[in-house]
Write a protein that holds these residues in place. Structure first.
Motif, PDB file in Angstrom:
ATOM      1  N   ASP A   1      -5.976   5.587  -2.897  1.00  0.00           N
ATOM      2  CA  ASP A   1      -6.006   6.546  -3.992  1.00  0.00           C
ATOM      3  C   ASP A   1      -4.642   7.214  -4.096  1.00  0.00           C
ATOM      4  OD1 ASP A   1      -6.398   8.657  -5.753  1.00  0.00           O
ATOM      5  OD2 ASP A   1      -8.310   9.287  -4.865  1.00  0.00           O
ATOM      6  N   GLU A   2      -3.913   6.907  -5.147  1.00  0.00           N
ATOM      7  CA  GLU A   2      -2.574   7.464  -5.289  1.00  0.00           C
ATOM      8  C   GLU A   2      -2.582   8.972  -5.506  1.00  0.00           C
ATOM      9  OE1 GLU A   2      -0.266   5.445  -8.178  1.00  0.00           O
ATOM     10  OE2 GLU A   2      -0.334   3.525  -7.120  1.00  0.00           O
ATOM     11  N   SER A   3      -3.670   9.513  -5.969  1.00  0.00           N
ATOM     12  CA  SER A   3      -3.723  10.955  -6.207  1.00  0.00           C
ATOM     13  C   SER A   3      -3.825  11.760  -4.924  1.00  0.00           C
ATOM     14  CB  SER A   3      -4.901  11.296  -7.127  1.00  0.00           C
ATOM     15  OG  SER A   3      -6.134  11.056  -6.470  1.00  0.00           O
ATOM     16  N   THR A   4      -4.349  11.142  -3.877  1.00  0.00           N
ATOM     17  CA  THR A   4      -4.471  11.827  -2.582  1.00  0.00           C
ATOM     18  C   THR A   4      -3.606  11.203  -1.499  1.00  0.00           C
ATOM     19  OG1 THR A   4      -6.332  10.450  -1.865  1.00  0.00           O
ATOM     20  CG2 THR A   4      -6.853  12.475  -3.100  1.00  0.00           C
ATOM     21  N   GLY A   5      -3.214   9.930  -1.688  1.00  0.00           N
ATOM     22  CA  GLY A   5      -2.479   9.225  -0.643  1.00  0.00           C
ATOM     23  C   GLY A   5      -3.352   8.764   0.493  1.00  0.00           C
ATOM     24  N   LEU A   6      -4.662   8.692   0.256  1.00  0.00           N
ATOM     25  CA  LEU A   6      -5.601   8.262   1.290  1.00  0.00           C
ATOM     26  C   LEU A   6      -6.156   6.879   0.973  1.00  0.00           C
ATOM     27  CD1 LEU A   6      -7.580  11.576   1.814  1.00  0.00           C
ATOM     28  CD2 LEU A   6      -6.029  10.518   3.462  1.00  0.00           C
ATOM     29  N   GLY A   7      -6.377   6.087   2.013  1.00  0.00           N
ATOM     30  CA  GLY A   7      -6.948   4.759   1.860  1.00  0.00           C
ATOM     31  C   GLY A   7      -7.609   4.314   3.146  1.00  0.00           C
ATOM     32  N   THR A   8      -7.889   3.017   3.228  1.00  0.00           N
ATOM     33  CA  THR A   8      -8.579   2.442   4.382  1.00  0.00           C
ATOM     34  C   THR A   8      -7.736   1.299   4.925  1.00  0.00           C
ATOM     35  OG1 THR A   8     -10.708   2.981   3.361  1.00  0.00           O
ATOM     36  CG2 THR A   8     -10.728   1.417   5.190  1.00  0.00           C
ATOM     37  N   GLN A   9      -7.203   1.462   6.130  1.00  0.00           N
ATOM     38  CA  GLN A   9      -6.290   0.456   6.673  1.00  0.00           C
ATOM     39  C   GLN A   9      -7.039  -0.800   7.059  1.00  0.00           C
ATOM     40  OE1 GLN A   9      -3.514   1.812   9.594  1.00  0.00           O
ATOM     41  NE2 GLN A   9      -2.643  -0.222   9.908  1.00  0.00           N
ATOM     42  N   ASN A  10      -6.455  -1.970   6.665  1.00  0.00           N
ATOM     43  CA  ASN A  10      -7.122  -3.243   6.888  1.00  0.00           C
ATOM     44  C   ASN A  10      -6.170  -4.351   7.331  1.00  0.00           C
ATOM     45  OD1 ASN A  10      -8.948  -5.726   5.076  1.00  0.00           O
ATOM     46  ND2 ASN A  10      -9.652  -4.671   6.914  1.00  0.00           N
ATOM     47  N   SER A  11      -4.906  -4.011   7.627  1.00  0.00           N
ATOM     48  CA  SER A  11      -3.950  -4.961   8.200  1.00  0.00           C
ATOM     49  C   SER A  11      -2.660  -4.196   8.482  1.00  0.00           C
ATOM     50  CB  SER A  11      -3.677  -6.143   7.266  1.00  0.00           C
ATOM     51  OG  SER A  11      -2.870  -7.134   7.918  1.00  0.00           O
ATOM     52  N   VAL A  12      -1.660  -4.916   8.998  1.00  0.00           N
ATOM     53  CA  VAL A  12      -0.332  -4.341   9.225  1.00  0.00           C
ATOM     54  C   VAL A  12       0.731  -5.357   8.813  1.00  0.00           C
ATOM     55  CG1 VAL A  12      -1.044  -2.834  11.128  1.00  0.00           C
ATOM     56  CG2 VAL A  12      -0.252  -5.161  11.629  1.00  0.00           C
ATOM     57  N   ASN A  13       1.921  -4.874   8.466  1.00  0.00           N
ATOM     58  CA  ASN A  13       3.053  -5.767   8.229  1.00  0.00           C
ATOM     59  C   ASN A  13       3.357  -6.525   9.516  1.00  0.00           C
ATOM     60  OD1 ASN A  13       3.478  -4.673   5.596  1.00  0.00           O
ATOM     61  ND2 ASN A  13       4.667  -2.995   6.478  1.00  0.00           N
ATOM     62  N   SER A  14       3.457  -7.862   9.423  1.00  0.00           N
ATOM     63  CA  SER A  14       3.650  -8.650  10.633  1.00  0.00           C
ATOM     64  C   SER A  14       4.858  -9.581  10.551  1.00  0.00           C
ATOM     65  CB  SER A  14       2.392  -9.468  10.934  1.00  0.00           C
ATOM     66  OG  SER A  14       2.563 -10.300  12.055  1.00  0.00           O
ATOM     67  N   PHE A  15       4.874 -10.541   9.613  1.00  0.00           N
ATOM     68  CA  PHE A  15       5.967 -11.513   9.590  1.00  0.00           C
ATOM     69  C   PHE A  15       6.190 -12.055   8.195  1.00  0.00           C
ATOM     70  CE2 PHE A  15       2.424 -14.447   9.757  1.00  0.00           C
ATOM     71  CZ  PHE A  15       2.875 -15.589   9.111  1.00  0.00           C
ATOM     72  N   LYS A  16       7.314 -12.785   8.025  1.00  0.00           N
ATOM     73  CA  LYS A  16       7.641 -13.499   6.793  1.00  0.00           C
ATOM     74  C   LYS A  16       8.126 -14.898   7.147  1.00  0.00           C
ATOM     75  CE  LYS A  16       8.912  -9.881   3.512  1.00  0.00           C
ATOM     76  NZ  LYS A  16       9.947  -9.450   2.559  1.00  0.00           N
TER      77      LYS A  16
END
Length: 372
Positions: free
Chosen positions: A327-342
């Motif tokens: 939600d861009e209005s609050t900056g809250l969300g639900t984490q479901n992964s992380v930046n890992s590789f390219k």
């Protein structure tokens, strides 16, 4: 031969991104529809990937009700960090602004997939809601999908996301991470290679939420314990590049009480809309600002069971959160992964591990750990 690029970097990255060899003969295993290993979409067609028809199954458990892994769930690897008051004082003293700004990149090992292309185990879907901190909210303006832009809307994400600094093999380096809702209010989620690499856990590990051009508006939080999956711990399997840190209270307050915490979710359907955040440090970025990408995720069909996202973040963004229902209005969300590789032939694609049962075990073990 294709090569992978690990995203671990440092504040003043001047060299090329870190590369590792793609394992020969990596299997392209398939799995249940919507589960890890599900196929049917090419990374070359992320915009055309259809969403899964599977409905979310959100458990009603709170973090405190799910503090230990369920029977048969893999136990994560754990390592004591600065677990005494004197060690924490030494770590806090070590990280001067100059050391943070002058941290150098390190050579990452080859991200290895298991010879059998091991997949994250998928169990029951489980979600914990975000936790609001004591600071204010953000704006209500909606942003378009982004392959990589500075986050200027404030809100909770600007407080919960931060830079991670540590020493590895005698050198100082950085990653990204995020504070998440947890029973002990002290958990930071990040990538596995941001806590351990080349068989050794990092030292002098700290989290700086809301890092902004060298400023530390919410303080510096030293880790008392580092945790990662057994698959990353034993063979640095890129499919399980997930980790958590438990950080000590600062001035008598916990991390989540201070900055809030993003929600967390495991065993969710794939190919969903997500936002990714991090502190990339390689050109055209310099590690001074929070950057975000947003779009629909797709499946890696090359050499991992990871999720993919169109995103041009660079070294230093490793460990930054991928969030559902942001939600861009609050900056809250639900984490479901992380930046890992390219992959170096596809610099505009980012990949992150599927949050299955192994990632959930890391989170549950971390939130049940005493942070003091």
């Amino acid at each position: 031969m294709h090569r992978r690029i690990a995203l671990l970097s440092a504040a003043a990255l001047t060299g090329t991104l870190l590369a590792g060899a793609l394992p020969a003969g990596a299997a392209q295993a398939s799995g249940p529809d919507g589960g890890p290993g599900a196929r049917g979409a090419s990374p070359g067609e992320p915009a055309g990937v259809s969403g899964t028809a599977q409905k979310d199954r959100v458990a009603s458990k709170t973090p405190a009700q799910a503090k230990t892994p369920s029977k048969g769930q893999p136990k994560p690897a754990q390592h004591a960090a600065a677990d005494s008051a004197s060690e924490r004082r030494q770590v806090m003293t070590y990280w001067t602004e100059q050391r943070m700004e002058s941290a150098k990149p390190l050579d990452a090992p080859d991200p290895k997939a298991a010879p059998s292309a091991a997949e994250p185990r998928q169990g029951m879907a489980w979600t914990a809601p975000p936790t609001r901190g004591t600071a204010g909210g953000g704006t209500s303006t909606q942003a378009a999908n982004s392959p990589g832009a500075a986050w200027t809307k404030g809100g909770a994400v600007a407080r919960t996301t931060g830079r991670i600094f540590f020493t590895t093999q005698g050198r100082n380096a950085s990653c990204s991470g995020t504070a998440v809702t947890s029973a002990n209010k002290s958990v930071v989620l990040t990538a596995g290679h941001c806590v351990k690499m080349n068989g050794t856990f990092h030292t002098n590990w700290v989290f700086v939420p809301g890092y902004d051009k060298g400023n530390r508006p919410f303080g510096t939080w030293p880790a008392t314990r580092l945790l990662t999956t057994q698959q990353w711990n034993t063979r640095e399997d890129i499919n399980f590049d997930v980790a958590a840190a438990v950080v000590a209270p600062v001035d008598g307050k916990t991390l989540v009480d201070t900055v809030g915490g993003q929600g967390v979710a495991f065993n969710q359907p794939r190919r969903r809309q997500m936002y990714a955040f991090g502190y990339p440090a390689a050109a055209p970025y310099d590690g001074s600002k929070l950057v975000y990408c947003s779009g629909q995720t797709f499946d890696d069909v090359l050499a991992s069971e990871d999720l993919g996202l169109t995103c041009n973040m660079t070294g230093g963004s490793s460990g930054g959160p991928w969030m559902l229902n942001f939600d861009e209005s609050t900056g809250l969300g639900t984490q479901n992964s992380v930046n890992s590789f390219k992959y170096n032939f596809a610099p505009n694609w980012m990949f992150g591990p599927y949050f299955g049962s192994e990632a959930q075990a890391v989170y549950q073990a971390a939130q049940s750990t005493n942070a003091a």
